[in-house]
Design a protein around this motif. Sequence first.
Motif, PDB file in Angstrom:
ATOM      1  N   GLU A  34       0.839  -1.200   0.000  1.00  0.00           N
ATOM      2  CA  GLU A  34       0.000   0.000   0.000  1.00  0.00           C
ATOM      3  C   GLU A  34       0.871   1.246   0.000  1.00  0.00           C
ATOM      4  O   GLU A  34       1.810   1.343   0.799  1.00  0.00           O
ATOM      5  N   VAL A  35       0.544   2.165  -0.897  1.00  0.00           N
ATOM      6  CA  VAL A  35       1.247   3.447  -0.961  1.00  0.00           C
ATOM      7  C   VAL A  35       0.217   4.517  -0.652  1.00  0.00           C
ATOM      8  O   VAL A  35      -0.795   4.641  -1.340  1.00  0.00           O
ATOM      9  N   GLU A  36       0.464   5.274   0.411  1.00  0.00           N
ATOM     10  CA  GLU A  36      -0.485   6.309   0.793  1.00  0.00           C
ATOM     11  C   GLU A  36       0.184   7.666   0.831  1.00  0.00           C
ATOM     12  O   GLU A  36       1.402   7.768   0.836  1.00  0.00           O
ATOM     13  N   GLY A  37      -0.642   8.678   0.836  1.00  0.00           N
ATOM     14  CA  GLY A  37      -0.154  10.049   0.861  1.00  0.00           C
ATOM     15  C   GLY A  37      -1.122  10.919   0.093  1.00  0.00           C
ATOM     16  O   GLY A  37      -2.077  10.430  -0.511  1.00  0.00           O
ATOM     17  N   GLY A  38      -0.897  12.197   0.107  1.00  0.00           N
ATOM     18  CA  GLY A  38      -1.811  13.119  -0.554  1.00  0.00           C
ATOM     19  C   GLY A  38      -1.075  14.123  -1.402  1.00  0.00           C
ATOM     20  O   GLY A  38       0.133  14.056  -1.578  1.00  0.00           O
ATOM     21  N   THR A  39      -1.843  15.024  -1.930  1.00  0.00           N
ATOM     22  CA  THR A  39      -1.271  16.129  -2.700  1.00  0.00           C
ATOM     23  C   THR A  39      -1.629  17.420  -1.979  1.00  0.00           C
ATOM     24  O   THR A  39      -2.541  17.462  -1.155  1.00  0.00           O
ATOM     25  N   ILE A  47      -2.985   3.690  -2.828  1.00  0.00           N
ATOM     26  CA  ILE A  47      -2.865   2.799  -3.988  1.00  0.00           C
ATOM     27  C   ILE A  47      -2.480   1.437  -3.433  1.00  0.00           C
ATOM     28  O   ILE A  47      -1.517   1.316  -2.682  1.00  0.00           O
ATOM     29  N   ARG A  48      -3.250   0.413  -3.802  1.00  0.00           N
ATOM     30  CA  ARG A  48      -2.992  -0.940  -3.302  1.00  0.00           C
ATOM     31  C   ARG A  48      -2.548  -1.849  -4.437  1.00  0.00           C
ATOM     32  O   ARG A  48      -3.160  -1.867  -5.505  1.00  0.00           O
ATOM     33  N   LEU A  49      -1.482  -2.573  -4.184  1.00  0.00           N
ATOM     34  CA  LEU A  49      -0.963  -3.548  -5.149  1.00  0.00           C
ATOM     35  C   LEU A  49      -0.929  -4.927  -4.510  1.00  0.00           C
ATOM     36  O   LEU A  49      -0.649  -5.051  -3.319  1.00  0.00           O
ATOM     37  N   ILE A  50      -1.186  -5.912  -5.327  1.00  0.00           N
ATOM     38  CA  ILE A  50      -0.897  -7.296  -4.971  1.00  0.00           C
ATOM     39  C   ILE A  50       0.422  -7.583  -5.674  1.00  0.00           C
ATOM     40  O   ILE A  50       0.556  -7.313  -6.864  1.00  0.00           O
ATOM     41  N   VAL A  51       1.397  -8.114  -4.965  1.00  0.00           N
ATOM     42  CA  VAL A  51       2.677  -8.462  -5.577  1.00  0.00           C
ATOM     43  C   VAL A  51       2.872  -9.967  -5.428  1.00  0.00           C
ATOM     44  O   VAL A  51       2.802 -10.500  -4.311  1.00  0.00           O
ATOM     45  N   ILE A  52       3.082 -10.633  -6.554  1.00  0.00           N
ATOM     46  CA  ILE A  52       3.345 -12.065  -6.561  1.00  0.00           C
ATOM     47  C   ILE A  52       4.743 -12.282  -7.117  1.00  0.00           C
ATOM     48  O   ILE A  52       5.036 -11.891  -8.246  1.00  0.00           O
ATOM     49  N   ILE A 112       1.822   5.529  -8.333  1.00  0.00           N
ATOM     50  CA  ILE A 112       2.013   4.334  -9.157  1.00  0.00           C
ATOM     51  C   ILE A 112       3.397   4.363  -9.799  1.00  0.00           C
ATOM     52  O   ILE A 112       4.102   3.348  -9.827  1.00  0.00           O
ATOM     53  N   GLU A 113       3.795   5.515 -10.336  1.00  0.00           N
ATOM     54  CA  GLU A 113       5.126   5.633 -10.931  1.00  0.00           C
ATOM     55  C   GLU A 113       6.211   5.391  -9.892  1.00  0.00           C
ATOM     56  O   GLU A 113       7.198   4.698 -10.154  1.00  0.00           O
ATOM     57  N   TYR A 114       6.016   5.926  -8.695  1.00  0.00           N
ATOM     58  CA  TYR A 114       6.991   5.762  -7.610  1.00  0.00           C
ATOM     59  C   TYR A 114       7.135   4.293  -7.233  1.00  0.00           C
ATOM     60  O   TYR A 114       8.247   3.753  -7.186  1.00  0.00           O
ATOM     61  N   LEU A 132       4.105  -4.643 -14.080  1.00  0.00           N
ATOM     62  CA  LEU A 132       3.091  -3.891 -13.349  1.00  0.00           C
ATOM     63  C   LEU A 132       1.851  -3.795 -14.220  1.00  0.00           C
ATOM     64  O   LEU A 132       1.919  -3.325 -15.361  1.00  0.00           O
ATOM     65  N   HIS A 133       0.719  -4.258 -13.689  1.00  0.00           N
ATOM     66  CA  HIS A 133      -0.559  -4.215 -14.403  1.00  0.00           C
ATOM     67  C   HIS A 133      -1.564  -3.421 -13.577  1.00  0.00           C
ATOM     68  O   HIS A 133      -1.712  -3.661 -12.383  1.00  0.00           O
ATOM     69  N   ASP A 134      -2.262  -2.496 -14.209  1.00  0.00           N
ATOM     70  CA  ASP A 134      -3.283  -1.691 -13.549  1.00  0.00           C
ATOM     71  C   ASP A 134      -4.636  -2.336 -13.815  1.00  0.00           C
ATOM     72  O   ASP A 134      -5.112  -2.354 -14.956  1.00  0.00           O
ATOM     73  N   LEU A 135      -5.276  -2.870 -12.787  1.00  0.00           N
ATOM     74  CA  LEU A 135      -6.553  -3.561 -12.924  1.00  0.00           C
ATOM     75  C   LEU A 135      -7.748  -2.677 -12.603  1.00  0.00           C
ATOM     76  O   LEU A 135      -8.880  -3.153 -12.597  1.00  0.00           O
ATOM     77  N   ARG A 136      -7.501  -1.409 -12.343  1.00  0.00           N
ATOM     78  CA  ARG A 136      -8.596  -0.514 -11.990  1.00  0.00           C
ATOM     79  C   ARG A 136      -9.424  -0.179 -13.228  1.00  0.00           C
ATOM     80  O   ARG A 136      -8.881  -0.061 -14.329  1.00  0.00           O
ATOM     81  N   PRO A 137     -10.739   0.000 -13.054  1.00  0.00           N
ATOM     82  CA  PRO A 137     -11.581   0.375 -14.193  1.00  0.00           C
ATOM     83  C   PRO A 137     -11.273   1.800 -14.653  1.00  0.00           C
ATOM     84  O   PRO A 137     -10.749   2.606 -13.874  1.00  0.00           O
ATOM     85  N   PRO A 138     -11.592   2.130 -15.897  1.00  0.00           N
ATOM     86  CA  PRO A 138     -11.287   3.473 -16.419  1.00  0.00           C
ATOM     87  C   PRO A 138     -11.847   4.606 -15.573  1.00  0.00           C
ATOM     88  O   PRO A 138     -11.210   5.632 -15.438  1.00  0.00           O
TER      89      PRO A 138
END
Length: 148
Positions: A34-39, A47-52, A112-114, A132-138
């Motif tokens: 999980e990557v958290e933070g704001g602007t 942003i949550r990733l599953i890493v295998i 995501i880039e980070y 890296l694959h983005d599975l989020r809907p458009p």
Amino acid sequence: MLQILCMVDSEDYWYLNSVIERSKSVIFYGYTFEVEGGTEGTGSSVIRLIVIELVDAKMAVGLITPSDLKLDKELKLRFTSNDSPTKDIVVECKLSDEVKKASYMGDDLEKIEYIGYTLEKFYDSKNAKFYLHDLRPPAETEGQEEQP
């Protein structure tokens, strides 16, 4: 069980295929990142990733998941490539309870880039390829653009 199709380079597809043909199973390790933070001026997002990690195939896959996806511990990865036969390579995996966390100030795309760059460098140092694959809907990815 969640099933995810992953496009990989031909070389990695055939290497994974040979590992499965030799040993019939793939050693893996799965965790959540999980990557958290704001602007500036806006709230915080995660942003949550599953890493295998496919250890004996020298490959790792990061999957950016939708924020509302309820994660199951078991998932099935199907691998294909541009020159693969009609057969996908299927690897059944389980996620551990491990959750790695990082903080990065920026919008979702910057996070995501980070994390993509960080994980790519980490796995490269271990002689493993990172995808890296983005599975989020458009609809979820559209909000990443800056508003006037």
